[in-house]
Design a protein around this motif. Structure first.
Motif, PDB file in Angstrom:
ATOM      1  N   VAL A  58      35.547  29.246  66.621  1.00  0.00           N
ATOM      2  CA  VAL A  58      34.773  28.829  68.209  1.00  0.00           C
ATOM      3  C   VAL A  58      35.422  29.709  68.789  1.00  0.00           C
ATOM      4  N   HIS A  59      36.242  30.424  68.937  1.00  0.00           N
ATOM      5  CA  HIS A  59      36.861  31.691  69.751  1.00  0.00           C
ATOM      6  C   HIS A  59      36.417  33.129  69.251  1.00  0.00           C
ATOM      7  N   PRO A  60      35.680  33.997  70.037  1.00  0.00           N
ATOM      8  CA  PRO A  60      35.844  35.444  69.481  1.00  0.00           C
ATOM      9  C   PRO A  60      37.469  35.856  69.916  1.00  0.00           C
ATOM     10  N   VAL A  61      37.142  36.692  69.190  1.00  0.00           N
ATOM     11  CA  VAL A  61      38.279  37.932  68.589  1.00  0.00           C
ATOM     12  C   VAL A  61      38.343  38.770  69.517  1.00  0.00           C
ATOM     13  N   LEU A  62      39.463  39.166  70.341  1.00  0.00           N
ATOM     14  CA  LEU A  62      39.794  40.494  71.670  1.00  0.00           C
ATOM     15  C   LEU A  62      39.344  41.599  70.737  1.00  0.00           C
ATOM     16  N   SER A  63      39.520  42.681  71.686  1.00  0.00           N
ATOM     17  CA  SER A  63      39.627  43.735  71.162  1.00  0.00           C
ATOM     18  C   SER A  63      41.025  44.106  71.144  1.00  0.00           C
ATOM     19  N   GLU A  64      41.786  44.887  70.640  1.00  0.00           N
ATOM     20  CA  GLU A  64      42.746  45.334  70.055  1.00  0.00           C
ATOM     21  C   GLU A  64      43.761  45.506  71.386  1.00  0.00           C
ATOM     22  N   GLU A  65      43.443  46.408  72.301  1.00  0.00           N
ATOM     23  CA  GLU A  65      43.636  46.235  73.537  1.00  0.00           C
ATOM     24  C   GLU A  65      43.816  45.407  74.562  1.00  0.00           C
ATOM     25  N   GLN A  66      43.002  44.671  73.789  1.00  0.00           N
ATOM     26  CA  GLN A  66      42.625  43.033  75.087  1.00  0.00           C
ATOM     27  C   GLN A  66      43.953  42.133  74.676  1.00  0.00           C
ATOM     28  N   ARG A  67      44.412  41.954  73.284  1.00  0.00           N
ATOM     29  CA  ARG A  67      45.414  41.666  72.177  1.00  0.00           C
ATOM     30  C   ARG A  67      46.513  41.767  72.904  1.00  0.00           C
ATOM     31  N   ARG A  68      46.515  42.997  72.665  1.00  0.00           N
ATOM     32  CA  ARG A  68      48.321  43.199  73.435  1.00  0.00           C
ATOM     33  C   ARG A  68      47.885  43.496  74.482  1.00  0.00           C
ATOM     34  N   GLU A  69      47.444  42.958  75.476  1.00  0.00           N
ATOM     35  CA  GLU A  69      47.084  43.214  76.738  1.00  0.00           C
ATOM     36  C   GLU A  69      48.037  41.753  77.121  1.00  0.00           C
ATOM     37  N   ILE A  70      46.985  40.952  76.230  1.00  0.00           N
ATOM     38  CA  ILE A  70      46.968  39.027  76.802  1.00  0.00           C
ATOM     39  C   ILE A  70      49.048  39.234  76.394  1.00  0.00           C
ATOM     40  N   ALA A  71      49.068  39.512  74.825  1.00  0.00           N
ATOM     41  CA  ALA A  71      50.566  39.244  74.649  1.00  0.00           C
ATOM     42  C   ALA A  71      51.278  39.984  75.329  1.00  0.00           C
ATOM     43  N   GLN A  72      51.948  40.948  75.863  1.00  0.00           N
ATOM     44  CA  GLN A  72      52.544  41.576  76.567  1.00  0.00           C
ATOM     45  C   GLN A  72      52.962  41.156  78.257  1.00  0.00           C
ATOM     46  N   ASN A  73      51.524  39.989  78.370  1.00  0.00           N
ATOM     47  CA  ASN A  73      51.647  39.435  79.411  1.00  0.00           C
ATOM     48  C   ASN A  73      52.426  38.096  79.314  1.00  0.00           C
TER      49      ASN A  73
END
Ligand SMILES: NC(=O)c1ccc[n+]([C@@H]2O[C@H](COP(=O)([O-])OP(=O)(O)OC[C@H]3O[C@@H](n4cnc5c(N)ncnc54)[C@H](O)[C@@H]3O)[C@@H](O)[C@H]2O)c1
Ligand SMILES: [Zn+2]
Length: 718
Positions: free
Chosen positions: A261-276
């Motif tokens: 039900v959700h898209p998997v974001l790109s690795e770069e986006q995933r790390r960007e959101i995690a660091q936020n």
């Protein structure tokens, strides 16, 4: 996860692929080397088997499971043969344990304990008798599982926590599935907290089913047994493989966890959101104890967090006691929409979400507690699930945070298989509570050593590959901090990183290539620290160079280089540190490694001296600005740290020698002689002063300068 499946994840942004179609690659291989095993004695063979089993996480999770052998040995007092139970003791991991990880107990004394047993409500008191059964003064404490091994009337016993078995053990109709898969080969015992009573249940089962090769424990794991070590290993593998094959056949073609039900974001986006998110979460949960974070965006995790069934499954909690002891009763689902990626509204939602989680945890504690239950522990979540992004875990140290993520991944594997073939069931709440707040578990926690002074703290050290920087990193690591080494010297950085990882473990050290003069790289290094550890508490701004030239020979380039690295560089790293520290609201400590030259001018080094003086004044400005937020800023002024310093291997050495009319050796003697205390200053001395200024021992100091120069009257502060 097969390779093909992993590749498919990359291709399919929704992360959903049908469950595995081929099980042959998933099957466990028998790695028993008869030649090697035959050369060992019986305890040696038990260790060999344990290490083989524990080295494959599909067989058992980290720290989970145990093994045993009943061995005939000579009694040290009488010399007569006696049967000794060798069983993995309390603590450690079967995959990496050594022979000293086994407890040894007289089997006949263990048998006699039955006469002392007063019934299930008193089963915990049996633990107190185990030390009385110790064979040969072995100091290893026995684990709670000891009676489970003792009362299986077979020479060799394995107890493992394989995901493929727990998937059956946690299924609503686990008993009938066990029967369908294994027939009479493997029995079923319903959930029972491990302890003396379960030992007696196992004994009864074995007496009644002499042909059985093992038993599935409901909501828990697997017991298997045999007459020899080799056969026991083979049985354990065989049973797990049967379950893997059966599950694969049943789930083939089905989509895991319903639909995506959700898209998997790109690795770069995933790390960007995690660091936020990570420093924000860390700030909200570290009031009582500093926490370290871990980010996991592996394929099984992404599949789960993007799925339709995730919210419902997450609410059920984990099943195997090992899983939830490490992950808490439930994870927190972070309110993040990977389609809109509105991170600001997620950040705004966090305080309320956490406060609600804590209230629910307290309500769970109040509902389930007994009169003698230990006091409620930290009510904050350990596991945070972020749709489209992955899983964040927080714990008191990095290894615990990483292992918690591994355990929740085990739980995800269990939920995926279990809900595909049946209905997955978490452990009933009261049972979960009784494990979590078990008095024996509490006693184990109380036996743990006191945390080190910087436990849970995260430090970034610039120039971390250099002499003073690496000594400081080591000092902070030795006090329990996690450290990011930032430097421009790639080779030396890798070398220092390797050395410190060898000494303190891979979990706690990271390296990042970063030039302090490069704004973007500085920002990136802090983001990296945010994803790797969850935030920052300590900045040691130490990167530096030294240069020497008479004023008329000082080029603009040389002047700017000093200003860029020493003055602007210190500004850039502190600005980013302040930004992250303020987001966490946990205070913090910044230390500048300036120089004696910041206070006392040296001949022929105006660019260096002036840039160093700017550092000291910047520190004072920042001390003023940080005080309201509990951010302390102090300075350490070294002088003439020749040993270990790269600065002193270059031109600077010759230039300084020339300035004082000495040769290289004469210069060292000159500095020693010049100092009031007549002592050489070492990188470790600077590290010690820095440690003092970042630790709570200096909690009431800010805007200070600590000279570490063996005494220099010119640089006395006033
Ligand atoms: N050694 C001494 O006698 C002495 C005396 C007073 C002050 N200091 C100060 O102590 C600090 C550490 O010096 P050290 O003696 O350990 O020297 P060092 O050369 O061994 O370490 C300095 C480190 O900083 C790194 N570095 C240089 N420029 C950088 C940049 N632009 N970005 C990131 N990293 C960079 C280098 O690669 C090196 O690893 C320096 O600021 C220095 O001025 C040293
Ligand atoms: Zn177990």
């Amino acid at each position: 996860m097969t390779l093909i499946k992993v590749i498919l994840y990359r291709l399919n942004p929704w992360g959903m692929v049908p469950m595995s179609t081929s099980h042959t690659s998933k099957l466990l291989q028998n790695l028993w080397d008869r030649k090697q095993a035959d050369m060992l004695d019986e305890p040696g063979r038990l260790l060999y088997r344990s290490n083989l089993l524990g080295s494959d996480k599909r067989i058992t999770n980290y720290g989970g499971g145990n093994t045993s052998a009943k061995v005939t040995m000579a009694d040290p007092l009488t010399g007569a043969d006696t049967t000794v139970l060798w069983v993995k003791g309390s603590g450690g991991d079967v995959g990496t344990m050594k022979l000293d990880g086994f407890a040894t107990l007289y089997q006949d004394k263990l048998n006699d304990l039955r006469n002392l047993y007063r019934g299930v409500e008193f089963e915990d008191e049996m633990v107190g008798y185990l030390p009385h059964c110790t064979f040969d003064l072995n100091p290893r404490a026995s684990s709670i599982d000891t009676p489970l091994h003792a009362y299986v009337p077979k020479a060799h016993v394995d107890h493992m926590h394989p995901d493929a078995i727990i998937a059956i053990a946690a299924a609503k109709d686990g008993e009938s599935l066990t029967n369908e898969i294994f027939g009479d080969d493997i029995g079923w015992l319903p959930w029972k907290r491990p302890g003396y009573e379960l030992g007696l249940w196992l004994n009864k089962f074995c007496e009644e089913n002499p042909a059985a090769r093992g038993v599935v424990l409901g909501s828990h794991g697997l017991f298997t047994w045999a007459d020899t070590a080799e056969e026991c290993y083979a049985v354990t593998l065989d049973i797990i493989n049967q379950s893997i094959t059966w599950l694969d056949n049943k789930t083939s073609g089905k989509t895991a966890f319903g639909k995506a039900v959700h898209p998997v974001l790109s690795e770069e986006q995933r790390r960007e959101i995690a660091q936020n998110l990570m420093p924000e979460i860390r700030g909200l949960i570290s009031a009582e104890q500093y926490k370290v974070g871990h980010f996991d965006d592996s394929a099984p995790v992404l599949e789960y967090v993007c799925s339709e069934q995730m919210p419902a499954l997450a609410a059920l909690g984990t099943s195997c006691p090992d899983h939830f002891l490490r992950t808490k009763i439930r994870p927190l689902i972070v309110d993040f929409d990977p389609t809109s990626q509105d991170i600001a509204s997620t950040v705004t939602s966090l305080p309320e979400a956490l406060s609600q989680y804590r209230d629910e945890y307290k309500a769970y504690y109040d509902r389930c507690k007994h009169a003698d239950s230990p006091a409620m522990r930290d009510p904050n979540p350990v596991v945070y699930l972020v749709p489209g992004v992955g899983m964040i875990t927080f714990a008191k140290d990095k290894a615990t945070a990483r292992v918690s993520a591994e355990f929740y991944t085990n739980a995800i594997n269990v939920m995926r298989e279990s809900s595909a073939v049946s209905t997955y069931c978490g452990l009933p709440e009261q049972e979960a509570f009784d494990i979590e707040y078990w008095l024996l578990e509490e006693a184990k926690l109380e036996r743990m050593p006191k945390p080190k002074s910087l436990a849970g703290r995260i430090a970034l050290v610039t120039g971390g590959a250099g002499g003073i920087g690496s000594a400081t990193a080591e000092r902070l690591l030795s006090e329990g901090a996690c450290v990011v080494l930032a430097d421009i010297d790639n080779d030396l950085l890798s070398q220092t990183h390797q050395q410190l990882s060898d000494m303190y473990g891979k979990d706690v050290v990271r390296k990042v290539l970063m030039d302090v003069t490069h704004e973007h790289q500085v920002i990136e290094a802090f983001h990296f620290t945010g994803v790797e550890f969850g935030g920052v508490d300590i900045l040691v701004s130490n990167a530096g160079i030294a240069s020497s030239a008479a004023i008329e020979d000082t080029t603009l380039e040389l002047w700017n280089m000093n200003m860029d690295i020493l003055s602007t560089g210190y500004f850039l790293v502190s600005r980013e540190a302040f930004r992250m520290l303020k987001r966490q609201s946990l205070g913090g400590s910044v230390v500048f490694i300036a120089s004696k030259n910041a206070l006392a001018a040296s001949p022929g080094a105006s660019a260096y001296c002036t840039a160093k003086a700017a550092e000291v004044h910047l520190a004072r400005c920042l001390a003023l600005e940080g005080a309201g937020e509990g951010i302390r800023v102090n300075v350490v002024n070294p002088d003439a740290v020749l040993q270990g310093s790269k600065i002193w291997t270059g031109e600077w050495l010759q230039q300084r020698a020339d300035a004082y009319g000495k040769d290289a050796e004469g210069l060292q003697a000159h500095y020693l002689e010049r100092s009031l205390l007549k002592r050489a200053v070492l990188p470790e001395d600077i590290a010690e002063a820095t440690y003092f200024l970042v630790s709570d021992a200096s909690a009431k100091s800010t805007g200070n300068i600590l000279n570490v120069d063996a005494g220099n009257v010119q640089s006395f502060t006033r």
